[in-house]
Design a protein around this motif. Structure first.
Motif, mmCIF file in Angstrom:
data_model
loop_
_atom_site.group_PDB
_atom_site.id
_atom_site.type_symbol
_atom_site.label_atom_id
_atom_site.label_comp_id
_atom_site.label_asym_id
_atom_site.label_seq_id
_atom_site.Cartn_x
_atom_site.Cartn_y
_atom_site.Cartn_z
ATOM 1 N N LEU A 70 0.832 -1.211 0.000
ATOM 2 C CA LEU A 70 0.000 0.000 0.000
ATOM 3 C C LEU A 70 0.865 1.259 0.000
ATOM 4 O O LEU A 70 0.616 2.208 -0.754
ATOM 5 C CB LEU A 70 -0.923 -0.025 1.230
ATOM 6 C CG LEU A 70 -1.978 1.059 1.296
ATOM 7 C CD1 LEU A 70 -2.983 0.874 0.145
ATOM 8 C CD2 LEU A 70 -2.718 1.003 2.635
ATOM 9 N N THR A 71 1.925 1.235 0.847
ATOM 10 C CA THR A 71 2.848 2.371 0.929
ATOM 11 C C THR A 71 3.492 2.619 -0.432
ATOM 12 O O THR A 71 3.543 3.766 -0.914
ATOM 13 C CB THR A 71 3.941 2.107 1.994
ATOM 14 O OG1 THR A 71 3.303 1.637 3.155
ATOM 15 C CG2 THR A 71 4.755 3.342 2.310
ATOM 16 N N PHE A 73 2.415 1.772 -3.299
ATOM 17 C CA PHE A 73 1.391 2.272 -4.229
ATOM 18 C C PHE A 73 1.171 3.779 -4.048
ATOM 19 O O PHE A 73 1.161 4.543 -5.017
ATOM 20 C CB PHE A 73 0.090 1.501 -4.000
ATOM 21 C CG PHE A 73 -1.090 2.090 -4.721
ATOM 22 C CD1 PHE A 73 -1.219 1.953 -6.107
ATOM 23 C CD2 PHE A 73 -2.064 2.794 -4.027
ATOM 24 C CE1 PHE A 73 -2.314 2.503 -6.764
ATOM 25 C CE2 PHE A 73 -3.150 3.344 -4.692
ATOM 26 C CZ PHE A 73 -3.276 3.205 -6.062
ATOM 27 N N LEU A 74 1.062 4.190 -2.769
ATOM 28 C CA LEU A 74 0.823 5.611 -2.479
ATOM 29 C C LEU A 74 2.005 6.472 -2.931
ATOM 30 O O LEU A 74 1.826 7.531 -3.530
ATOM 31 C CB LEU A 74 0.545 5.814 -0.992
ATOM 32 C CG LEU A 74 -0.793 5.233 -0.502
ATOM 33 C CD1 LEU A 74 -0.896 5.351 1.012
ATOM 34 C CD2 LEU A 74 -1.965 5.941 -1.177
ATOM 35 N N ILE A 75 3.211 6.006 -2.668
ATOM 36 C CA ILE A 75 4.420 6.750 -3.065
ATOM 37 C C ILE A 75 4.457 6.898 -4.583
ATOM 38 O O ILE A 75 4.675 7.990 -5.120
ATOM 39 C CB ILE A 75 5.695 6.050 -2.542
ATOM 40 C CG1 ILE A 75 5.757 6.173 -1.011
ATOM 41 C CG2 ILE A 75 6.956 6.620 -3.187
ATOM 42 C CD1 ILE A 75 6.858 5.373 -0.364
ATOM 43 N N ARG A 77 2.002 6.730 -6.643
ATOM 44 C CA ARG A 77 0.930 7.601 -7.117
ATOM 45 C C ARG A 77 1.279 9.073 -6.917
ATOM 46 O O ARG A 77 1.079 9.904 -7.811
ATOM 47 C CB ARG A 77 -0.376 7.264 -6.403
ATOM 48 C CG ARG A 77 -1.572 7.733 -7.224
ATOM 49 C CD ARG A 77 -2.849 7.293 -6.642
ATOM 50 N NE ARG A 77 -3.042 7.928 -5.339
ATOM 51 C CZ ARG A 77 -4.198 7.892 -4.668
ATOM 52 N NH1 ARG A 77 -5.210 7.209 -5.155
ATOM 53 N NH2 ARG A 77 -4.312 8.487 -3.516
ATOM 54 N N ARG A 78 1.855 9.355 -5.734
ATOM 55 C CA ARG A 78 2.243 10.734 -5.441
ATOM 56 C C ARG A 78 3.286 11.214 -6.458
ATOM 57 O O ARG A 78 3.193 12.300 -6.999
ATOM 58 C CB ARG A 78 2.790 10.823 -4.017
ATOM 59 C CG ARG A 78 3.099 12.256 -3.598
ATOM 60 C CD ARG A 78 3.524 12.365 -2.178
ATOM 61 N NE ARG A 78 2.443 12.077 -1.263
ATOM 62 C CZ ARG A 78 2.574 12.038 0.065
ATOM 63 N NH1 ARG A 78 3.748 12.223 0.612
ATOM 64 N NH2 ARG A 78 1.557 11.802 0.842
ATOM 65 N N ARG A 79 4.269 10.327 -6.723
ATOM 66 C CA ARG A 79 5.314 10.686 -7.695
ATOM 67 C C ARG A 79 4.708 10.930 -9.075
ATOM 68 O O ARG A 79 5.074 11.855 -9.799
ATOM 69 C CB ARG A 79 6.338 9.560 -7.800
ATOM 70 C CG ARG A 79 7.436 9.676 -6.781
ATOM 71 C CD ARG A 79 8.531 8.673 -7.076
ATOM 72 N NE ARG A 79 9.353 8.490 -5.901
ATOM 73 C CZ ARG A 79 10.166 7.486 -5.723
ATOM 74 N NH1 ARG A 79 10.234 6.544 -6.621
ATOM 75 N NH2 ARG A 79 10.896 7.428 -4.640
ATOM 76 N N ARG A 81 1.764 11.933 -9.712
ATOM 77 C CA ARG A 81 1.024 13.200 -9.742
ATOM 78 C C ARG A 81 1.951 14.403 -9.792
ATOM 79 O O ARG A 81 1.667 15.399 -10.458
ATOM 80 C CB ARG A 81 0.124 13.305 -8.519
ATOM 81 C CG ARG A 81 -1.143 12.502 -8.709
ATOM 82 C CD ARG A 81 -2.077 12.728 -7.556
ATOM 83 N NE ARG A 81 -3.235 11.883 -7.692
ATOM 84 C CZ ARG A 81 -4.051 11.609 -6.712
ATOM 85 N NH1 ARG A 81 -3.843 12.091 -5.510
ATOM 86 N NH2 ARG A 81 -5.091 10.846 -6.898
#
Lengths: 89, 192
Positions: A70-71, A73-75, A77-79, A81
């Motif tokens: 999950l972490t 995935f979030l990282i 996604r943030r990158r 964006r």
């Protein structure tokens, strides 16, 4: 041949006379049973504990993997964006 | 000619359903293991008594056999053989190691002499004792598999088919081994 058969029959008779079915002393048999059942309890508890440790370990590992996934995935996604892909042409 | 094959019960290769259930229960229930032990302790003790020649060692090795059985029971898988075949195999390996470690031959059992010493005429008893001792010496000088065969046949009263299932040989092979064993025993007795 008959003589040999008679001798062998005699030997069988002697064997049956002297190789008698002995019984274990009752006190020994009883005490060994008690020791074995106790050892069996210890062994089963050990196995049970080991299984539980493995199960909990597997659950923890699974949870950690999920959190890590999950972490990541979030990282990612943030990158994605922060640096949107630039259209070519 | 007398027959070496007695009228035998039907061959029962694997454990009965009741026994199978008990074995499965014993893998996770200590009390069930206790029941399994009760069912076979006398047989294993007798086997070890005649293989070692005395009750003290038979007790020690019986205990070792059942402790090992307990340790490995979870790995036991029925392969069409009686459960006793598995136990006898453990007992056999234990007695072979014990004999090798101590480099000793089995001794003629004295327990029975003590039991009979109080009965009858001393001269008769002495003759009986000599007869018994010569037979036991001849028996104990046989190869381990031959001793095992005689114990299963004479002491346990098993059929050739049942012995075959335990020793992993065919009924015919057991019949033939039994005949050769008797001949060897006869030669051993003549040599004593």
């Amino acid at each position: 041949m008959e003589e040999q058969d008679a001798t062998l029959a005699q030997i069988i008779e002697r064997l049956q006379r002297w190789l008698v079915p002995v019984e274990p002393p009752p006190a020994f048999a009883r005490s060994l049973k008690g020791e074995l059942v106790e050892a069996a309890w210890r062994q089963y508890q050990r196995t049970h504990r080991l299984r539980r440790i493995l199960l909990v370990g597997a659950a923890i590992a699974g949870s950690l993997a999920s959190v890590a996934g999950l972490t990541a995935f979030l990282i990612l996604r943030r990158r994605a964006r922060a640096h949107p892909p630039v259209a070519v042409g | 000619m007398f027959s070496l094959v007695e009228s035998s019960p039907a061959r029962s290769d694997g454990p009965s359903s009741d026994e199978r259930e008990l074995i499965e229960r014993a893998k996770r229930d200590p009390e069930a293991f206790g029941l399994l032990y009760e069912r076979y302790v006398a047989q294993i003790y007798r086997y070890l008594y005649y293989r070692t020649g005395n009750s003290q060692d038979a007790e020690d090795l019986t205990a070792r056999t059942f402790y090992r059985a307990l340790e490995h029971l979870h790995r036991y898988q029925e392969r069409g053989l009686p459960f006793t075949a598995w136990l006898y195999r453990i007992a056999h390996n234990i007695v072979v190691n014990w004999q090798r470690d101590r480099r000793r031959r089995p001794v003629v059992a004295l327990d029975y002499v003590v039991t009979r010493a109080a009965e009858g005429d001393p001269q008769e008893m002495l003759e009986e004792e000599e007869e018994r001792e010569s037979l036991m010496r001849a028996f104990q000088s046989l190869a381990p598999d031959r001793q095992e065969l005689l114990i299963l046949k004479v002491v346990e009263g098993m059929s050739n088919a049942q012995i075959g299932a335990i020793m992993g040989r065919s009924e015919g092979a057991i019949k033939s081994l039994y005949h050769r064993t008797l001949l060897e025993l006869k030669r051993n007795l003549e040599g004593i």
